[in-house]
Write a protein that holds these residues in place. Structure first.
Motif, PDB file in Angstrom:
ATOM      1  N   ASN A 293       4.108 -14.982  77.128  1.00 50.90           N
ATOM      2  CA  ASN A 293       5.207 -14.924  76.163  1.00 50.90           C
ATOM      3  C   ASN A 293       4.776 -14.177  74.898  1.00 50.90           C
ATOM      4  OD1 ASN A 293       3.861 -16.736  74.433  1.00 50.90           O
ATOM      5  ND2 ASN A 293       4.868 -18.511  75.329  1.00 50.90           N
ATOM      6  N   ALA A 294       5.684 -14.037  73.978  1.00 53.06           N
ATOM      7  CA  ALA A 294       5.455 -13.209  72.790  1.00 53.06           C
ATOM      8  C   ALA A 294       4.273 -13.698  71.961  1.00 53.06           C
ATOM      9  CB  ALA A 294       6.716 -13.159  71.934  1.00 53.06           C
ATOM     10  N   ILE A 295       4.197 -15.005  71.697  1.00 47.24           N
ATOM     11  CA  ILE A 295       3.108 -15.502  70.849  1.00 47.24           C
ATOM     12  C   ILE A 295       1.759 -15.291  71.523  1.00 47.24           C
ATOM     13  CG2 ILE A 295       3.154 -17.913  71.594  1.00 47.24           C
ATOM     14  CD1 ILE A 295       2.693 -16.769  67.976  1.00 47.24           C
ATOM     15  N   GLU A 296       1.716 -15.434  72.844  1.00 47.26           N
ATOM     16  CA  GLU A 296       0.468 -15.199  73.563  1.00 47.26           C
ATOM     17  C   GLU A 296       0.049 -13.738  73.471  1.00 47.26           C
ATOM     18  OE1 GLU A 296       0.626 -18.611  77.025  1.00 47.26           O
ATOM     19  OE2 GLU A 296       1.826 -16.792  77.299  1.00 47.26           O
ATOM     20  N   GLN A 297       1.007 -12.828  73.492  1.00 50.99           N
ATOM     21  CA  GLN A 297       0.690 -11.409  73.350  1.00 50.99           C
ATOM     22  C   GLN A 297       0.181 -11.101  71.944  1.00 50.99           C
ATOM     23  OE1 GLN A 297       4.230  -9.331  74.543  1.00 50.99           O
ATOM     24  NE2 GLN A 297       3.813  -9.617  76.718  1.00 50.99           N
ATOM     25  N   ILE A 298       0.803 -11.718  70.955  1.00 51.80           N
ATOM     26  CA  ILE A 298       0.352 -11.519  69.568  1.00 51.80           C
ATOM     27  C   ILE A 298      -1.063 -12.042  69.405  1.00 51.80           C
ATOM     28  CG2 ILE A 298       0.737 -12.246  67.180  1.00 51.80           C
ATOM     29  CD1 ILE A 298       3.800 -12.246  67.935  1.00 51.80           C
ATOM     30  N   ILE A 299      -1.320 -13.235  69.909  1.00 53.61           N
ATOM     31  CA  ILE A 299      -2.659 -13.820  69.811  1.00 53.61           C
ATOM     32  C   ILE A 299      -3.672 -12.931  70.526  1.00 53.61           C
ATOM     33  CG2 ILE A 299      -4.090 -15.771  70.554  1.00 53.61           C
ATOM     34  CD1 ILE A 299      -1.536 -17.531  70.132  1.00 53.61           C
ATOM     35  N   ALA A 300      -3.349 -12.485  71.723  1.00 54.04           N
ATOM     36  CA  ALA A 300      -4.259 -11.614  72.477  1.00 54.04           C
ATOM     37  C   ALA A 300      -4.548 -10.333  71.707  1.00 54.04           C
ATOM     38  CB  ALA A 300      -3.665 -11.299  73.846  1.00 54.04           C
ATOM     39  N   GLY A 301      -3.544  -9.789  71.047  1.00 55.55           N
ATOM     40  CA  GLY A 301      -3.750  -8.580  70.248  1.00 55.55           C
ATOM     41  C   GLY A 301      -4.704  -8.815  69.097  1.00 55.55           C
ATOM     42  N   TYR A 302      -4.515  -9.917  68.392  1.00 58.16           N
ATOM     43  CA  TYR A 302      -5.412 -10.234  67.273  1.00 58.16           C
ATOM     44  C   TYR A 302      -6.827 -10.510  67.758  1.00 58.16           C
ATOM     45  CZ  TYR A 302      -1.457 -10.573  64.021  1.00 58.16           C
ATOM     46  OH  TYR A 302      -0.367 -10.306  63.238  1.00 58.16           O
ATOM     47  N   VAL A 303      -6.950 -11.165  68.901  1.00 61.00           N
ATOM     48  CA  VAL A 303      -8.282 -11.429  69.454  1.00 61.00           C
ATOM     49  C   VAL A 303      -8.957 -10.115  69.830  1.00 61.00           C
ATOM     50  CG1 VAL A 303      -9.530 -12.445  71.401  1.00 61.00           C
ATOM     51  CG2 VAL A 303      -7.783 -13.787  70.209  1.00 61.00           C
ATOM     52  N   SER A 304      -8.221  -9.227  70.492  1.00 56.86           N
ATOM     53  CA  SER A 304      -8.825  -7.955  70.906  1.00 56.86           C
ATOM     54  C   SER A 304      -9.229  -7.106  69.696  1.00 56.86           C
ATOM     55  CB  SER A 304      -7.887  -7.174  71.820  1.00 56.86           C
ATOM     56  OG  SER A 304      -6.774  -6.688  71.108  1.00 56.86           O
ATOM     57  N   LEU A 305      -8.490  -7.277  68.596  1.00 52.98           N
ATOM     58  CA  LEU A 305      -8.835  -6.561  67.365  1.00 52.98           C
ATOM     59  C   LEU A 305      -9.879  -7.299  66.532  1.00 52.98           C
ATOM     60  CD1 LEU A 305      -5.253  -5.476  66.264  1.00 52.98           C
ATOM     61  CD2 LEU A 305      -7.059  -4.000  67.184  1.00 52.98           C
ATOM     62  N   LYS A 306     -10.245  -8.495  67.006  1.00 55.00           N
ATOM     63  CA  LYS A 306     -11.202  -9.354  66.295  1.00 55.00           C
ATOM     64  C   LYS A 306     -10.718  -9.654  64.881  1.00 55.00           C
ATOM     65  CE  LYS A 306     -15.278  -7.728  68.849  1.00 55.00           C
ATOM     66  NZ  LYS A 306     -14.715  -7.721  70.105  1.00 55.00           N
ATOM     67  N   ASN A 307      -9.409  -9.923  64.778  1.00 54.15           N
ATOM     68  CA  ASN A 307      -8.790 -10.163  63.476  1.00 54.15           C
ATOM     69  C   ASN A 307      -8.581 -11.660  63.266  1.00 54.15           C
ATOM     70  OD1 ASN A 307      -7.301 -10.164  61.131  1.00 54.15           O
ATOM     71  ND2 ASN A 307      -6.071  -8.396  61.706  1.00 54.15           N
ATOM     72  N   ARG A 308      -9.655 -12.327  62.894  1.00 54.20           N
ATOM     73  CA  ARG A 308      -9.624 -13.774  62.677  1.00 54.20           C
ATOM     74  C   ARG A 308      -8.669 -14.141  61.545  1.00 54.20           C
ATOM     75  NH1 ARG A 308     -13.427 -18.071  63.682  1.00 54.20           N
ATOM     76  NH2 ARG A 308     -12.758 -19.825  62.413  1.00 54.20           N
ATOM     77  N   GLN A 309      -8.675 -13.371  60.481  1.00 52.89           N
ATOM     78  CA  GLN A 309      -7.819 -13.662  59.336  1.00 52.89           C
ATOM     79  C   GLN A 309      -6.346 -13.680  59.737  1.00 52.89           C
ATOM     80  OE1 GLN A 309      -8.318 -11.146  55.913  1.00 52.89           O
ATOM     81  NE2 GLN A 309      -6.613 -12.074  54.825  1.00 52.89           N
ATOM     82  N   ALA A 310      -5.930 -12.728  60.544  1.00 51.25           N
ATOM     83  CA  ALA A 310      -4.536 -12.688  60.986  1.00 51.25           C
ATOM     84  C   ALA A 310      -4.197 -13.924  61.813  1.00 51.25           C
ATOM     85  CB  ALA A 310      -4.268 -11.416  61.780  1.00 51.25           C
ATOM     86  N   LEU A 311      -5.133 -14.357  62.660  1.00 49.97           N
ATOM     87  CA  LEU A 311      -4.905 -15.569  63.449  1.00 49.97           C
ATOM     88  C   LEU A 311      -4.791 -16.803  62.545  1.00 49.97           C
ATOM     89  CD1 LEU A 311      -7.251 -15.074  66.514  1.00 49.97           C
ATOM     90  CD2 LEU A 311      -4.773 -15.346  66.560  1.00 49.97           C
TER      91      LEU A 311
ATOM     92  N   ILE B 115      -3.271 -20.852  69.132  1.00 49.41           N
ATOM     93  CA  ILE B 115      -3.957 -20.119  68.062  1.00 49.41           C
ATOM     94  C   ILE B 115      -5.314 -20.746  67.780  1.00 49.41           C
ATOM     95  CG2 ILE B 115      -3.868 -19.463  65.629  1.00 49.41           C
ATOM     96  CD1 ILE B 115      -0.712 -19.483  66.019  1.00 49.41           C
ATOM     97  N   GLU B 116      -5.367 -22.074  67.728  1.00 45.59           N
ATOM     98  CA  GLU B 116      -6.640 -22.748  67.465  1.00 45.59           C
ATOM     99  C   GLU B 116      -7.639 -22.508  68.596  1.00 45.59           C
ATOM    100  OE1 GLU B 116      -5.503 -26.762  66.498  1.00 45.59           O
ATOM    101  OE2 GLU B 116      -5.184 -26.221  64.402  1.00 45.59           O
ATOM    102  N   ALA B 117      -7.163 -22.431  69.825  1.00 39.62           N
ATOM    103  CA  ALA B 117      -8.048 -22.115  70.951  1.00 39.62           C
ATOM    104  C   ALA B 117      -8.624 -20.706  70.793  1.00 39.62           C
ATOM    105  CB  ALA B 117      -7.292 -22.251  72.263  1.00 39.62           C
ATOM    106  N   ALA B 118      -7.799 -19.777  70.353  1.00 38.68           N
ATOM    107  CA  ALA B 118      -8.277 -18.408  70.131  1.00 38.68           C
ATOM    108  C   ALA B 118      -9.295 -18.382  69.000  1.00 38.68           C
ATOM    109  CB  ALA B 118      -7.110 -17.477  69.823  1.00 38.68           C
ATOM    110  N   LEU B 119      -9.029 -19.137  67.940  1.00 40.21           N
ATOM    111  CA  LEU B 119      -9.981 -19.199  66.835  1.00 40.21           C
ATOM    112  C   LEU B 119     -11.299 -19.815  67.281  1.00 40.21           C
ATOM    113  CD1 LEU B 119      -7.581 -20.224  63.949  1.00 40.21           C
ATOM    114  CD2 LEU B 119      -8.884 -18.108  64.086  1.00 40.21           C
ATOM    115  N   ALA B 120     -11.251 -20.792  68.161  1.00 39.42           N
ATOM    116  CA  ALA B 120     -12.467 -21.424  68.671  1.00 39.42           C
ATOM    117  C   ALA B 120     -13.326 -20.410  69.422  1.00 39.42           C
ATOM    118  CB  ALA B 120     -12.116 -22.600  69.565  1.00 39.42           C
ATOM    119  N   ARG B 121     -12.670 -19.448  70.078  1.00 39.93           N
ATOM    120  CA  ARG B 121     -13.436 -18.410  70.785  1.00 39.93           C
ATOM    121  C   ARG B 121     -14.227 -17.564  69.813  1.00 39.93           C
ATOM    122  NH1 ARG B 121      -9.275 -16.154  75.207  1.00 39.93           N
ATOM    123  NH2 ARG B 121      -9.011 -14.637  73.551  1.00 39.93           N
TER     124      ARG B 121
END
Length: 69
Positions: A2-20, A58-64
């Protein structure tokens, strides 16, 4: 995905912790607002559940980020 998962994946791939973190904080403010404002006849269960799920994703992505450090 879904949309939020795509946004999170984009921020993770960009290594943009602040955005997350900002996205998580925004979702938390939305959740707090829904809880604080009761509207007669409106049951915010679906909204609450959706926002909580998004915050968890989002918190799971931040934990990564923490695991990779």
């Amino acid at each position: 995905m879904n949309a939020i998962e795509q946004i999170i994946a984009g921020y993770v791939s960009l290594k943009n912790r602040q955005a997350l973190e900002e996205l998580r904080d925004h979702r938390q403010r939305l959740l707090d607002g829904v809880r604080a404002h009761s509207v007669p006849g409106f049951r915010p269960t679906v909204v609450n559940d959706t926002l909580r799920e998004e915050i968890e994703l989002i918190e799971a992505a931040l934990a990564r980020f923490d695991e990779d450090a």
